[in-house]
Design a protein around this motif. Structure first.
Motif, PDB file in Angstrom:
ATOM      1  N   ALA A   1      10.666   2.750  10.515  1.00 10.72           N
ATOM      2  CA  ALA A   1      10.400   4.164  10.273  1.00 10.72           C
ATOM      3  C   ALA A   1       9.576   4.347   9.007  1.00 10.72           C
ATOM      4  CB  ALA A   1      11.719   4.929  10.151  1.00 10.72           C
ATOM      5  N   ALA A   2       8.747   5.376   9.017  1.00  8.27           N
ATOM      6  CA  ALA A   2       7.868   5.632   7.869  1.00  8.27           C
ATOM      7  C   ALA A   2       8.616   6.333   6.748  1.00  8.27           C
ATOM      8  CB  ALA A   2       6.693   6.486   8.307  1.00  8.27           C
ATOM      9  N   PRO A   3       8.529   5.822   5.520  1.00  8.16           N
ATOM     10  CA  PRO A   3       9.034   6.561   4.358  1.00  8.16           C
ATOM     11  C   PRO A   3       8.174   7.811   4.141  1.00  8.16           C
ATOM     12  CG  PRO A   3       8.713   4.220   3.879  1.00  8.16           C
ATOM     13  CD  PRO A   3       8.024   4.496   5.175  1.00  8.16           C
ATOM     14  N   PRO A   4       8.513   8.642   3.164  1.00  6.32           N
ATOM     15  CA  PRO A   4       7.701   9.836   2.891  1.00  6.32           C
ATOM     16  C   PRO A   4       6.245   9.489   2.581  1.00  6.32           C
ATOM     17  CG  PRO A   4       9.802   9.972   1.753  1.00  6.32           C
ATOM     18  CD  PRO A   4       9.718   8.590   2.320  1.00  6.32           C
TER      19      PRO A   4
ATOM     20  N   GLY B   1       0.839  -1.194   0.000  1.00  2.17           N
ATOM     21  CA  GLY B   1       0.000   0.000   0.000  1.00  2.17           C
ATOM     22  C   GLY B   1       0.872   1.241   0.000  1.00  2.17           C
ATOM     23  N   PHE B   2       0.273   2.388   0.276  1.00  2.00           N
ATOM     24  CA  PHE B   2       1.037   3.627   0.338  1.00  2.00           C
ATOM     25  C   PHE B   2       1.090   4.141   1.778  1.00  2.00           C
ATOM     26  CE2 PHE B   2      -3.315   4.831  -0.881  1.00  2.00           C
ATOM     27  CZ  PHE B   2      -3.630   5.776   0.098  1.00  2.00           C
ATOM     28  N   VAL B   3       2.036   5.010   2.036  1.00  2.00           N
ATOM     29  CA  VAL B   3       2.313   5.480   3.392  1.00  2.00           C
ATOM     30  C   VAL B   3       1.424   6.661   3.754  1.00  2.00           C
ATOM     31  CG1 VAL B   3       4.073   6.456   4.921  1.00  2.00           C
ATOM     32  CG2 VAL B   3       4.694   4.699   3.234  1.00  2.00           C
ATOM     33  N   THR B   4       0.813   6.564   4.949  1.00  2.00           N
ATOM     34  CA  THR B   4       0.050   7.671   5.515  1.00  2.00           C
ATOM     35  C   THR B   4       0.580   7.964   6.915  1.00  2.00           C
ATOM     36  OG1 THR B   4      -1.958   7.053   4.307  1.00  2.00           O
ATOM     37  CG2 THR B   4      -2.228   8.501   6.206  1.00  2.00           C
ATOM     38  N   PRO B   5       1.073   9.170   7.184  1.00  2.00           N
ATOM     39  CA  PRO B   5       1.508   9.503   8.545  1.00  2.00           C
ATOM     40  C   PRO B   5       0.347   9.358   9.520  1.00  2.00           C
ATOM     41  CG  PRO B   5       2.277  11.151   6.973  1.00  2.00           C
ATOM     42  CD  PRO B   5       1.303  10.276   6.233  1.00  2.00           C
ATOM     43  N   HIS B   6       0.639   8.882  10.738  1.00  2.00           N
ATOM     44  CA  HIS B   6      -0.433   8.645  11.711  1.00  2.00           C
ATOM     45  C   HIS B   6      -0.130   9.300  13.057  1.00  2.00           C
ATOM     46  CE1 HIS B   6      -3.883   6.886  13.520  1.00  2.00           C
ATOM     47  NE2 HIS B   6      -3.245   5.925  14.175  1.00  2.00           N
ATOM     48  N   ASN B   7       0.778   8.719  13.826  1.00  2.00           N
ATOM     49  CA  ASN B   7       1.165   9.307  15.102  1.00  2.00           C
ATOM     50  C   ASN B   7       2.604   8.915  15.417  1.00  2.00           C
ATOM     51  OD1 ASN B   7       1.081   6.639  16.244  1.00  2.00           O
ATOM     52  ND2 ASN B   7      -1.140   6.862  16.513  1.00  2.00           N
ATOM     53  N   ASP B   8       3.071   9.276  16.615  1.00  2.00           N
ATOM     54  CA  ASP B   8       4.465   9.004  16.975  1.00  2.00           C
ATOM     55  C   ASP B   8       4.748   7.512  17.115  1.00  2.00           C
ATOM     56  OD1 ASP B   8       4.950  11.703  17.001  1.00  2.00           O
ATOM     57  OD2 ASP B   8       4.593  11.931  19.155  1.00  2.00           O
ATOM     58  N   ALA B   9       3.723   6.725  17.422  1.00  2.00           N
ATOM     59  CA  ALA B   9       3.932   5.301  17.674  1.00  2.00           C
ATOM     60  C   ALA B   9       3.886   4.465  16.404  1.00  2.00           C
ATOM     61  CB  ALA B   9       2.885   4.790  18.664  1.00  2.00           C
TER      62      ALA B   9
ATOM     63  N   ALA C   1     -15.009   6.083  -3.124  1.00  2.00           N
ATOM     64  CA  ALA C   1     -13.789   5.494  -2.579  1.00  2.00           C
ATOM     65  C   ALA C   1     -13.968   5.017  -1.140  1.00  2.00           C
ATOM     66  CB  ALA C   1     -12.654   6.509  -2.651  1.00  2.00           C
ATOM     67  N   ARG C   2     -13.356   3.858  -0.853  1.00  2.09           N
ATOM     68  CA  ARG C   2     -13.359   3.277   0.495  1.00  2.09           C
ATOM     69  C   ARG C   2     -11.912   3.122   0.938  1.00  2.09           C
ATOM     70  NH1 ARG C   2     -13.223  -2.157   2.084  1.00  2.09           N
ATOM     71  NH2 ARG C   2     -13.433  -2.794  -0.099  1.00  2.09           N
ATOM     72  N   VAL C   3     -11.650   3.509   2.185  1.00  7.06           N
ATOM     73  CA  VAL C   3     -10.288   3.527   2.699  1.00  7.06           C
ATOM     74  C   VAL C   3      -9.980   2.266   3.493  1.00  7.06           C
ATOM     75  CG1 VAL C   3      -8.781   4.680   4.374  1.00  7.06           C
ATOM     76  CG2 VAL C   3     -10.085   6.033   2.727  1.00  7.06           C
ATOM     77  N   LEU C   4      -8.788   1.696   3.253  1.00  7.15           N
ATOM     78  CA  LEU C   4      -8.269   0.578   4.036  1.00  7.15           C
ATOM     79  C   LEU C   4      -6.963   1.031   4.667  1.00  7.15           C
ATOM     80  CD1 LEU C   4      -8.692  -2.207   1.322  1.00  7.15           C
ATOM     81  CD2 LEU C   4     -10.170  -1.884   3.304  1.00  7.15           C
ATOM     82  N   LYS C   5      -6.745   0.677   5.935  1.00  2.32           N
ATOM     83  CA  LYS C   5      -5.509   1.111   6.584  1.00  2.32           C
ATOM     84  C   LYS C   5      -5.092   0.134   7.669  1.00  2.32           C
ATOM     85  CE  LYS C   5      -8.512   4.546   8.795  1.00  2.32           C
ATOM     86  NZ  LYS C   5      -8.759   5.993   8.980  1.00  2.32           N
ATOM     87  N   VAL C   6      -3.776  -0.056   7.768  1.00  4.27           N
ATOM     88  CA  VAL C   6      -3.181  -0.953   8.751  1.00  4.27           C
ATOM     89  C   VAL C   6      -2.063  -0.196   9.458  1.00  4.27           C
ATOM     90  CG1 VAL C   6      -1.859  -3.082   9.086  1.00  4.27           C
ATOM     91  CG2 VAL C   6      -3.710  -3.015   7.399  1.00  4.27           C
ATOM     92  N   GLU C   7      -2.084  -0.199  10.777  1.00  3.92           N
ATOM     93  CA  GLU C   7      -1.015   0.451  11.528  1.00  3.92           C
ATOM     94  C   GLU C   7       0.270  -0.372  11.406  1.00  3.92           C
ATOM     95  OE1 GLU C   7      -2.053   1.156  15.561  1.00  3.92           O
ATOM     96  OE2 GLU C   7      -3.562   2.682  15.100  1.00  3.92           O
TER      97      GLU C   7
END
Length: 244
Positions: free
Chosen positions: A200-203, A165-173, A189-195
């Motif tokens: 470390a997060a890429p851009p 998938g693509f990277v989405t910034p979330h929080n410090d953890a 559109a429907r959003v799917l997301k996994v913490e």
């Protein structure tokens, strides 16, 4: 000539994103491509026919009325009807989206959309097929999130998975591995997301494949990542498929 020009512009824009490129996949699903091509061709043809008819009509009127027509046109202009033949000038605003598609295409929906989606909803499933025995296990985000939330047998427990998938910034953890899935077009559109924890997060909006294990103690679907690979954006960013 304004209506004819708008028809032609819109037709060219549709043909550019559907016939001459795959940019249409940023807006609609693959099955709609033939309809977009047909619509673009029809609009372009209508615009050309309208332009020819207007030019022919103006030529005939000019020949018939001569100076009388010119004087009448002057009187019309004095009354404020200078735009009556071509339509209101504000109609050109309708051509702005078409010109934008001809010159450049906006990117597919990404982290900005995901960050502003507060639902966190996961489609409910009551039956899950057995998972293959090989490892790591390539899963779509749809399958992973459904199993993480609704599979009472815990089929993901102890399994190493690969998610794309693509990277989405979330929080410090943690940051979020995300996908945007469409049924028809970007409007539904429907959003799917996994913490993602542990790397470390890429851009933001970078496309990656994450390898890790299911993290069952969180409220949202999550993984403890052991590895990460940067990849190019898929041809169809709205199709949630597993990457081997």
């Amino acid at each position: 000539m304004v209506p004819a020009a708008l028809l032609a512009l819109t037709g060219c824009a549709l043909l550019r994103i559907s016939l001459l490129s795959d940019l249409y996949l940023r807006y609609v699903k693959e099955g709609l491509r033939p309809l977009l091509i047909a619509s673009g061709a029809i609009l372009l043809l209508l615009g050309l026919v309208a332009a020819v008819r207007l030019r022919y009509r103006d030529g005939e009127e000019g020949a018939e009325h001569g100076h009388e027509g010119a004087e009448h046109g002057g009187e019309e202009a004095e009354r404020g009807h200078t735009h009556s033949a071509a339509g209101p000038k504000t109609a050109w605003l309708l051509g702005v989206p078409a010109v934008m598609l001809l010159l450049f295409a906006p990117p597919a929906l990404g982290s900005y959309t995901v960050a502003r989606d507060g639902s966190g909803a996961v489609a409910k499933r009551t039956a899950f097929a057995p998972l293959p025995a090989h490892s790591p296990l390539a899963l779509s985000l749809t399958d992973f999130t459904s199993r993480a939330v609704w599979d009472e047998k815990g089929s993901l427990k102890g399994r190493t998975v690969r998610l794309t998938g693509f990277v989405t910034p979330h929080n410090d953890a943690a940051w979020q591995l995300s996908r945007v899935v469409v049924s028809c077009c970007a409007a539904d559109a429907r959003v799917l997301k996994v913490e993602v924890h542990g790397v470390a997060a890429p851009p933001a909006d970078s496309w990656v494949t994450v390898t890790g294990t299911w993290r069952p103690d969180g409220k949202a679907p999550a993984v403890d990542a052991a590895g990460l690979e940067r990849i190019p954006e898929p041809k169809n960013p709205y199709r949630d498929t597993a990457r081997p």
